[in-house]
Scaffold this motif. Structure first.
Motif, PDB file in Angstrom:
ATOM      1  N   ALA A  37       8.824  46.361 142.706  1.00 22.07           N
ATOM      2  CA  ALA A  37      10.208  46.704 143.044  1.00 22.07           C
ATOM      3  C   ALA A  37      10.611  48.068 142.518  1.00 22.07           C
ATOM      4  O   ALA A  37      11.539  48.689 143.045  1.00 22.07           O
ATOM      5  N   ASP A  38       9.932  48.544 141.476  1.00 19.39           N
ATOM      6  CA  ASP A  38      10.271  49.844 140.911  1.00 19.39           C
ATOM      7  C   ASP A  38       9.209  50.897 141.213  1.00 19.39           C
ATOM      8  O   ASP A  38       9.097  51.911 140.518  1.00 19.39           O
ATOM      9  N   SER A  39       8.409  50.687 142.261  1.00 21.37           N
ATOM     10  CA  SER A  39       7.452  51.712 142.677  1.00 21.37           C
ATOM     11  C   SER A  39       8.194  52.858 143.348  1.00 21.37           C
ATOM     12  O   SER A  39       9.332  52.705 143.816  1.00 21.37           O
ATOM     13  N   HIS A  40       7.556  54.007 143.413  1.00 19.53           N
ATOM     14  CA  HIS A  40       8.171  55.183 144.041  1.00 19.53           C
ATOM     15  C   HIS A  40       8.513  54.900 145.498  1.00 19.53           C
ATOM     16  O   HIS A  40       9.622  55.208 145.956  1.00 19.53           O
ATOM     17  N   ASP A  46      21.768  46.737 142.389  1.00 20.81           N
ATOM     18  CA  ASP A  46      20.649  45.861 142.755  1.00 20.81           C
ATOM     19  C   ASP A  46      19.303  46.390 142.288  1.00 20.81           C
ATOM     20  O   ASP A  46      18.258  45.851 142.659  1.00 20.81           O
ATOM     21  N   ASN A  47      19.289  47.453 141.459  1.00 22.09           N
ATOM     22  CA  ASN A  47      18.021  48.020 140.992  1.00 22.09           C
ATOM     23  C   ASN A  47      17.336  47.108 139.981  1.00 22.09           C
ATOM     24  O   ASN A  47      17.982  46.577 139.069  1.00 22.09           O
ATOM     25  N   ALA A  48      16.032  46.953 140.129  1.00 21.31           N
ATOM     26  CA  ALA A  48      15.244  46.284 139.102  1.00 21.31           C
ATOM     27  C   ALA A  48      14.986  47.239 137.945  1.00 21.31           C
ATOM     28  O   ALA A  48      15.009  46.853 136.775  1.00 21.31           O
ATOM     29  N   SER A  49      14.747  48.501 138.273  1.00 23.76           N
ATOM     30  CA  SER A  49      14.477  49.527 137.272  1.00 23.76           C
ATOM     31  C   SER A  49      14.494  50.876 137.976  1.00 23.76           C
ATOM     32  O   SER A  49      14.783  50.957 139.170  1.00 23.76           O
ATOM     33  N   TYR A  50      14.190  51.919 137.242  1.00 21.65           N
ATOM     34  CA  TYR A  50      14.094  53.249 137.843  1.00 21.65           C
ATOM     35  C   TYR A  50      12.684  53.471 138.392  1.00 21.65           C
ATOM     36  O   TYR A  50      11.745  52.720 138.101  1.00 21.65           O
ATOM     37  N   ASP A  51      12.530  54.515 139.184  1.00 22.75           N
ATOM     38  CA  ASP A  51      11.248  54.892 139.770  1.00 22.75           C
ATOM     39  C   ASP A  51      10.245  55.174 138.648  1.00 22.75           C
ATOM     40  O   ASP A  51      10.440  56.080 137.838  1.00 22.75           O
TER      41      ASP A  51
END
Length: 315
Positions: free
Chosen positions: A217-220, A274-279
């Protein structure tokens, strides 16, 4: 019909130059005239060296727009967000004027840069000059294909250029986020192929997304996409650069809608609800500087000289 600046939707080139200027106070009237002339200067060079495919972009900083063009403000034009995600500093800076030159000949770029500097000399001070280059078959210095999900053909214009029905005065213009990103190349190269692909969310050879059950979910790649298809409403135009031991990428993101630029930025930095994390690619880079601009149409640049000098309103 408004005439857009050809450097926005141009095809990929081999070489690029990025010129960042701060205006000399009180030079607004002459700079309006010179910026209107600049596309003509580049067009003349492009005709003389037709095989080089030379194009340019003239952009005005969000901080300087109201000073240079006080009678016409693009809707939603705002400074680059001054915020932090985790320990990542976006490093926003005020830049008055940004010029991009791209072609397939280094010598033609050199000539074009000299003419731009001569044209603006005495009225705008050069703060930075960065040279970019095409790497392998359009890859970033990570070794991955750069911008594989970019819109193509007519979709590029739809994503990047303002429609006449939305903002008639600024038709064929574009909002621009610019970031100078330094890649921690030595650290990146220590990763295994699998680790790199998990971070990027893409196959390193083909540039295709990895299988859904492997896509983090936090892939580029995942954070460059969205359920509403925001990625199709931006146009990326990146090129690598190197200066001594510093290696990185000039990242240009165009859109006809400034809200789309902001959403894409916040999503990458993990600041959307809704972000799981940053890139996770951001763990292997540092941001040298960021800035926000508006890229007016050639028609606007020319019209502004006439309108402001005669004190006529924009229509």
């Amino acid at each position: 019909m408004a005439r857009e600046q050809l450097g926005i939707c141009t095809e990929a080139n081999l070489h690029s130059d990025y010129l960042l200027f701060n205006a000399v106070e009180g030079s607004e009237s002459i700079l309006r005239y010179k910026l209107a002339r600049l596309p003509q200067v580049i067009d003349r060079l492009a005709g003389h060296f037709s095989e080089a495919l030379l194009t340019s972009v003239v952009a005005v900083g969000s901080n300087y727009w109201a000073t240079l063009y006080p009678d016409a403000m693009p809707l939603g034009l705002a400074p680059f967000p001054d915020t932090q995600a985790e320990d990542i500093d976006l490093a926003p800076v005020p830049i008055d004027i940004f010029i991009q030159l791209r072609s397939d000949r280094r010598d033609v770029n050199f000539i074009a840069c000299q003419q731009v500097k001569q044209l603006l000399g005495g009225y705008a001070e050069l703060q930075e000059h960065i040279q970019g280059f095409r790497y392998l078959d359009g890859r970033s210095l990570t070794g991955f294909i750069d911008m594989p999900a970019n819109p193509r053909g007519k979709a590029k214009r739809d994503a990047a250029l303002i429609n006449h029905t939305h903002q008639p005065v600024f038709a064929a213009g574009s909002y621009l986020y610019l970031q100078c990103v330094n890649l921690l190349l030595n650290t990146w190269q220590l990763l295994s192929l699998t680790e790199q692909e998990d971070i990027m969310g893409m196959d390193k050879v083909s540039g295709q997304p990895v299988a859904a059950d492997r896509q983090l979910a936090d892939s580029h790649f995942a954070l460059l996409q969205s359920a509403t298809g925001v990625s199709q409403n931006i146009l990326l135009q990146h090129m690598p650069f190197t200066r001594g031991s510093v290696h990185g990428e000039m990242q240009l993101t165009y859109s006809a809608d400034p809200d789309v630029l902001l959403q894409q930025l916040l999503r990458r930095f993990g600041l959307m609800a809704d972000n799981a994390s940053y890139d996770q690619l951001l763990n292997y880079s540092t941001i040298e500087f960021s800035a926000a601009f508006f890229v007016p149409s050639i028609s606007f640049l020319e019209l502004a000289v006439k309108r402001v000098s005669s004190q006529l309103p924009f229509e």
